[in-house]
Structure formats: structure tokens, C-alpha cells
Motif scaffolding. Structure first.
Motif, PDB file in Angstrom:
ATOM      1  N   SER A  16     -12.537  -1.605  10.378  1.00  0.00           N
ATOM      2  CA  SER A  16     -11.205  -1.062  10.127  1.00  0.00           C
ATOM      3  C   SER A  16     -11.340   0.200   9.277  1.00  0.00           C
ATOM      4  N   ILE A  28     -17.151  -7.262   1.340  1.00  0.00           N
ATOM      5  CA  ILE A  28     -18.554  -7.295   0.901  1.00  0.00           C
ATOM      6  C   ILE A  28     -18.679  -6.800  -0.549  1.00  0.00           C
ATOM      7  N   GLY A  55     -10.733   6.028  -1.112  1.00  0.00           N
ATOM      8  CA  GLY A  55     -11.550   5.420  -0.060  1.00  0.00           C
ATOM      9  C   GLY A  55     -12.758   4.621  -0.528  1.00  0.00           C
ATOM     10  N   LYS A  58     -10.514   0.271  -3.364  1.00  0.00           N
ATOM     11  CA  LYS A  58      -9.651  -0.295  -4.412  1.00  0.00           C
ATOM     12  C   LYS A  58      -8.599  -1.244  -3.828  1.00  0.00           C
ATOM     13  N   THR A  59      -7.926  -0.791  -2.763  1.00  0.00           N
ATOM     14  CA  THR A  59      -6.873  -1.639  -2.175  1.00  0.00           C
ATOM     15  C   THR A  59      -7.476  -2.893  -1.549  1.00  0.00           C
ATOM     16  N   SER A  60      -8.655  -2.750  -0.940  1.00  0.00           N
ATOM     17  CA  SER A  60      -9.316  -3.923  -0.359  1.00  0.00           C
ATOM     18  C   SER A  60      -9.578  -4.956  -1.448  1.00  0.00           C
TER      19      SER A  60
HETATM   20  N1  LIG Z   1     -15.686  -4.537  -0.094  1.00  0.00           N
HETATM   21  C1  LIG Z   1     -15.567  -3.995   1.136  1.00  0.00           C
HETATM   22  N2  LIG Z   1     -16.234  -4.525   2.195  1.00  0.00           N
HETATM   23  C2  LIG Z   1     -16.119  -3.974   3.430  1.00  0.00           C
HETATM   24  N3  LIG Z   1     -15.353  -2.904   3.707  1.00  0.00           N
HETATM   25  C3  LIG Z   1     -14.644  -2.342   2.709  1.00  0.00           C
HETATM   26  C4  LIG Z   1     -14.714  -2.862   1.379  1.00  0.00           C
HETATM   27  N4  LIG Z   1     -13.930  -2.113   0.590  1.00  0.00           N
HETATM   28  C5  LIG Z   1     -13.372  -1.174   1.377  1.00  0.00           C
HETATM   29  N5  LIG Z   1     -13.765  -1.307   2.656  1.00  0.00           N
HETATM   30  C6  LIG Z   1     -13.348  -0.426   3.769  1.00  0.00           C
HETATM   31  O1  LIG Z   1     -13.356   0.916   3.253  1.00  0.00           O
HETATM   32  C7  LIG Z   1     -12.225   1.656   3.648  1.00  0.00           C
HETATM   33  C8  LIG Z   1     -11.443   2.131   2.429  1.00  0.00           C
HETATM   34  O2  LIG Z   1     -10.968   1.009   1.705  1.00  0.00           O
HETATM   35  P1  LIG Z   1      -9.643   0.993   0.824  1.00  0.00           P
HETATM   36  O3  LIG Z   1      -9.576  -0.338   0.194  1.00  0.00           O
HETATM   37  O4  LIG Z   1      -8.471   1.448   1.620  1.00  0.00           O
HETATM   38  O5  LIG Z   1     -10.009   2.106  -0.273  1.00  0.00           O
HETATM   39  P2  LIG Z   1      -9.101   2.763  -1.413  1.00  0.00           P
HETATM   40  O6  LIG Z   1      -7.929   1.863  -1.651  1.00  0.00           O
HETATM   41  O7  LIG Z   1     -10.011   2.866  -2.596  1.00  0.00           O
HETATM   42  O8  LIG Z   1      -8.697   4.115  -0.906  1.00  0.00           O
HETATM   43  C9  LIG Z   1     -11.465   0.735   4.582  1.00  0.00           C
HETATM   44  O9  LIG Z   1     -11.881   1.022   5.882  1.00  0.00           O
HETATM   45  C10 LIG Z   1     -11.920  -0.663   4.211  1.00  0.00           C
HETATM   46  O10 LIG Z   1     -11.837  -1.510   5.311  1.00  0.00           O
END
Ligand SMILES: Nc1ncnc2c1ncn2[C@@H]1O[C@H](COP(=O)(O)OP(=O)(O)O)[C@@H](O)[C@H]1O
Ligand SMILES: [Mg+2]
Length: 391
Positions: A16, A28, A55, A58-60
Motif C-alpha cells: 500500500s 513491521i 512518509g 507515523k500514521t501507520s
Molecule cells: N511499520 C511499517 N511496516 C510496513 N509498512 C509501513 C510501516 N510504516 C509505514 N509503512 C508504509 O509506508 C508508507 C507511509 O506510511 P505512513 O504511515 O502514511 O507515513 P506518515 O504518516 O509518516 O507520512 C505507507 O505506504 C505505509 O503503508
């Protein structure tokens, strides 16, 4: 064994690139950050700020918290540009619902369940003490997460949030607030508040390390029942430069290619195709800044060579690199024996608007170094290096 159709369908769930993770199986690493959130929740009166680049995940992390911590009610709000103190709390409170048992009034009457909803009081300009009053008679532990807090431009909201954290910390220690946003320091995100020093814990979200990035690949390929050549994995890990977004993007295109050509193993060929698609799919501002940086009428494009050298340079803990690091890479890829002066002009120009502000000078005048203005650019440049050599 899964059919190709099933694999292709799964592929979009497993990779994603543009959406945060919402499933613990696909999440992960980040153990340190999760442990620190656990401490914050357990230490009464403590709150947290999670900050880092765009990216990095953080949101994940925020999404996964509500699945990990099951003994606490969690309300997560995504802030936006038009929000203020009142709107973010209205959104947050709406997400909390308690079921309470009413005391029976008469003889022989059974207790009844009723839903308790929380509201801000109907006063002209609610502040920290109004939020505090809401939780006075609520014994439950609640975690409020305010994501994308950096998008709030209203200064008053930031001050009122800081006051709220302080007041809750003193009076309602079972309520925890976590603020999340893009910033390179806590102060940039919530402002300077010496009174918060004792009760706010800082959690930095760095780029992912090599093991975490590789683990994203292994974990996803396992689910898809696919294998990959070692060279595919090491190159993907290297090019991603710590950004999970690029791992998801490269793996999505490469795995799709492998599945549709009936290959049980992802190869270098699939990576070449994935890199082309990933460059195409990258953010518009990244592409235009890169195009401005390397535009040239000459066949021997020195701007491109210098920029490529920057992406290959050794970095310090602040992700910056010095002229000698760049020169070493420049001489290696161009097979020259150039001196510092021959790349100084290009480096200076790459910090200017006409070259897309692609680099930023950091440090003092005597000992300055360089950094990619947008850290994601490093991954994008690495994909272009591969594409230029192969393509
Ligand atoms: N711990 C993780 N394991 C696997 N994929 C991750 C992880 N953290 C983020 N991603 C992936 O990285 C991308 C950015 O994550 P996101 O949480 O939207 O970042 P942010 O909120 O910091 O901008 C997304 O594609 C997400 O699916
Ligand atoms: Mg986010």
C-alpha cells in the motif's frame, strides 16, 4: 497454492504505497517506538509527541496502537488545515462511547444500560479547563491521538493544547494525549512550553533501518507465496533509502510483473520494470524538482553526475554529506580525477530555485555540508541512477 488472480488481489492489500498500514500482520518493526508509547500510557500523567519526516510511518504506527493496546479506549483524530481547538476535540469526543449501567430506581427494576456521550460545554470559547471538566467523573483510561497536528496553522490551538496537556497531567492522570506530526523537533510541532517538559515524552520516528525495510519485503512475499532473487532484495532495500513508501511501490510493481509472467521468483528484470513505473508514479513535486536540477543541453551532463554523486555519498547522523564525500563518488562514477573546484559551481546551483532547490546547505560558512531538501529525493535519485545505467 494461490492462483495468479488471488495473488494479484492480495498484492494490493499487501503493498500500500500510498496508504498507511491498518493491519498488524503487515506492520513491521518500530519496537522502540511502541515500547515508549506503552511507557507513556502506563506512567500516569504522561503524554507524548511523535514527530518525524513525511512518509516515515507515523500514521501507520498510530493505527496499530489501537490494535495493540486493548485495555484502553483510543480515539484517533486526523487534524486538517481548517481545524481549531474546538473542532479537534469535538471530533475526538465523538469517537468515545461508554456503556454505563444505570442504578435501578424502583424495587424489582433491573439495571439498564445507557450510552454515555462526551461533549464540550456550550460556552463561547472552550479552553483547557473545559476539556478537563469533561473527564472529572470518567474513571476509564482513554488515549487521544491527534495525527497530522502540523497541518493546524492556528497558533491559539497549539497554546490551548499545551495548556490542556498540562491540566490533564495534573488532574486527570488516566487520560493520555499523543500528538503526531511532521517536524524535526517537538518544539516545531507544539511550540515552546517549559511547563510541559516533565510530562511530555518525545518519540522520534526516524527513517526505517535496513533490517526493517528488508523485513517488509520478506513478510509480504511470504503472504503472496512468492520468492525473490537476493539481488532484487538488496537493491530494493538500498534504493528505498529508509522510506517504506518506496519499498511498497517497487515491490508492488515488481511482484505484479512476476505474477503476470508466471514467474514464482522476482528477478532483476522485474525490478527494472518496477523502477520505471515507480519513477513515473512518484509525486509531481519530486519529479519537477529533479527535472529542474538535471536539465542540460550537453551530452555530458555534469549536474546529473553531481546529483547522482550526492545520492551515493556517505551521510552523517543528520543525513548530510560534505564536498569531499560527493567528490569521491563523482570521481568514481565519471572515472575522473577532478578537484573540489570543478563541482563547487554545480553544488551551489543545486541549492537554488532554478535547480529546484534540490539541495540545502547546512552548517557554518566555513564548514558547510549538504542535504537533500526533501529527504525522499534521495530514493528518487537512486531509482534514476539505476534507470540511467540500465535504460
Ligand atoms: N511499520 C511499517 N511496516 C510496513 N509498512 C509501513 C510501516 N510504516 C509505514 N509503512 C508504509 O509506508 C508508507 C507511509 O506510511 P505512513 O504511515 O502514511 O507515513 P506518515 O504518516 O509518516 O507520512 C505507507 O505506504 C505505509 O503503508
Ligand atoms: Mg501520516
Amino acid at each position: 497454492m494461490k492462483t495468479n488472480e488471488e495473488k494479484i488481489q492480495l498484492l494490493y492489500e499487501v503493498f500500500s504505497p500510498s496508504a498507511p498500514i491498518e493491519n498488524t500482520e503487515l506492520f513491521i518493526g518500530r519496537r522502540t517506538q511502541i515500547a515508549r508509547v506503552r511507557d507513556i500510557i502506563e506512567e500516569r500523567g504522561h503524554h507524548g509527541v511523535i514527530y518525524g519526516g513525511r512518509g516515515v510511518g507515523k500514521t501507520s504506527l498510530a493505527n496499530i496502537l489501537s490494535m495493540i493496546f486493548e485495555n484502553i479506549s483510543i480515539a484517533k483524530v486526523t487534524c486538517n488545515r481548517t481545524d481549531n481547538f474546538v473542532t479537534i476535540w469535538q471530533k475526538a469526543l465523538k469517537k468515545i462511547r461508554f456503556v454505563a449501567q444505570n442504578q435501578p430506581v424502583g424495587f424489582n427494576t433491573k439495571p439498564e444500560n445507557s450510552i454515555i456521550e462526551l461533549y464540550l460545554p456550550d460556552v463561547e470559547s472552550p479552553d483547557a479547563s473545559d476539556v478537563e471538566a469533561i473527564f472529572e467523573n470518567i474513571p476509564d483510561n482513554i488515549l487521544f491521538i491527534f495525527d497530522e497536528f502540523d497541518s493546524i496553522s492556528d497558533e491559539e490551538t497549539k497554546i490551548k493544547m499545551a495548556d490542556t496537556i498540562k491540566v490533564l497531567s495534573d488532574n486527570n492522570p488516566h487520560i493520555t494525549i499523543i500528538i503526531i506530526g511532521i517536524a524535526d523537533s517537538v518544539t516545531k510541532l507544539i511550540g515552546e512550553h517549559p511547563s510541559l517538559e516533565r510530562c511530555v515524552r518525545q518519540i522520534e520516528m526516524p527513517l526505517m533501518n535496513l533490517e526493517e525495510i528488508a523485513e517488509i519485503i520478506y513478510n509480504s512475499l511470504d503472504i503472496l507465496q512468492l520468492k525473490a532473487e537476493a539481488d532484487f532484495i538488496s537493491k530494493t532495500v538500498e534504493y528505498a533509502s529508509g522510506f517504506p513508501h518506496y519499498v511498497h511501490l517497487l515491490c508492488k510493481f515488481a511482484a505484479k510483473r512476476a505474477i503476470s509472467s508466471n514467474s514464482p521468483i522476482i528477478t532483476g528484470e522485474h525490478l527494472n520494470v518496477a523502477i520505471k513505473y515507480s519513477i513515473e508514479d512518484s509525486n509531481h513535486s519530486i519529479k519537477s524538482s529533479f527535472a529542474a536540477a538535471v536539465k542540460s543541453a550537453r551530452r555530458q551532463n555534469q549536474f546529473q553526475d553531481v546529483l547522482f554523486s550526492c545520492a551515493l555519498s556517505k551521510v552523517d547522523s543528520e543525513n548530510s554529506f560534505g564536498t569531499s564525500d560527493i567528490l569521491r563518488e563523482y570521481n568514481r562514477i565519471t572515472k575522473q580525477n577532478a578537484e573540489r573546484e570543478s563541482i563547487a559551481y554545480n553544488l551551489g546551483m543545486l541549492c537554488k530555485e532554478e535547480r529546484g532547490f534540490i539541495l540545502t546547505k547546512v552548517g557554518t560558512a566555513k564548514k558547510y555540508r549538504f542535504r537533500f531538501t526533501n529527504p525522499v529525493m534521495k530514493a528518487f535519485v537512486k531509482l534514476n541512477i539505476h534507470n540511467t545505467i540500465i535504460g
